[in-house]
Structure formats: structure tokens, C-alpha cells
Design an enzyme around this catalytic site. Sequence first.
Site, mmCIF file in Angstrom:
data_model
loop_
_atom_site.group_PDB
_atom_site.id
_atom_site.type_symbol
_atom_site.label_atom_id
_atom_site.label_comp_id
_atom_site.label_asym_id
_atom_site.label_seq_id
_atom_site.Cartn_x
_atom_site.Cartn_y
_atom_site.Cartn_z
ATOM 1 N N CYS A 87 0.437 -0.825 0.586
ATOM 2 C CA CYS A 87 -0.029 0.309 -0.018
ATOM 3 C C CYS A 87 1.038 1.065 0.370
ATOM 4 O O CYS A 87 0.128 2.132 0.111
ATOM 5 C CB CYS A 87 -0.993 0.024 1.150
ATOM 6 S SG CYS A 87 -2.093 -1.279 1.482
ATOM 7 N N CYS A 106 4.387 -4.216 9.311
ATOM 8 C CA CYS A 106 5.752 -3.563 9.627
ATOM 9 C C CYS A 106 5.945 -2.370 10.746
ATOM 10 O O CYS A 106 5.408 -3.811 12.062
ATOM 11 C CB CYS A 106 4.938 -2.175 8.591
ATOM 12 S SG CYS A 106 3.688 -1.323 9.840
#
Length: 146
Positions: A87, A106
Site C-alpha cells: 500500500c 511493518c
Amino acid sequence: MNLQAVSCSFGFLSSPLGVTPRTSFRRFVIRAKTEPSEKSVEIMRKFSEQYARRSGTYFCVDKGVTSVVIKGLAEHKDSYGAPLCPCRHYDDKAAEVGQGFWNCPCVPMRERKECHCMLFLTPDNDFAGKDQTITSDEIKETTANM
């Protein structure tokens, strides 16, 4: 892999002599649109379910969002060997994979439960669904026309 051919015309508006040449050049650009392997999609599906349970997060109420993100992670896993966040824009994806900051989950997700992709949502998020599971068939159905 799907291939798309795109035609581009390059003509000249004027020449130094003020005469417009009658020739133009055509160039074809081929873009490859890859589909992740079924094996990688399944690996990322299972990882996503396990991480959602472990982190106390939920998938988006719109399973299409979940499906697209899982396929994006799988595509990056196939291409770069790691599930780089799909993204975000990267100037150099291979370098980002090496740094590990945006490999799923992440650092913002691990530290603060902030998932930019909306794959892992906290229960208080307006877009959080009730599910921590998604089937392979749901992924195929919701991404069939993409």
C-alpha cells in the site's frame, strides 16, 4: 502473467525548416501484470489469520480490501522474497525489503497497531469487521475481476 501492449506515437510538431515531416515513430511498450502464485497467496492468507489472532486485530468489514492486500503481499513475496507492504510507493522495493521497516507486519503495526493497508484493524476502528479469518475462495471471488 497478463501482458498489455500499449502503442505510443511520437510525431514532430515542427522541424528547423518549418516543414512538418510526414513520418512518425511508433513504439510499443509491454507491461507485465503478474499474479502471485497460489502457494504465496495461501502462505500470506494463513499468516494474516494467525497475526490477526495474535495481535487482537480484525480484518476489514469489506473482505475485498483484505483480499487485495493479501494478494499484494503475496506478489511482493514472490518478487522480492519478503511480504513488503503493498500500500506504499517505493523508489527501490528491493532496498526497502532489505531494510525490513515495511515488511509485513511493518514497524508501525508491531509498535502501535497501525496498519496503513487496513489489513489488521483494532476493534475500535470503524472499518473493523468481526472476522479474523478469510478463505481462499473469498480471496479468489473478491479479486476475480481485477
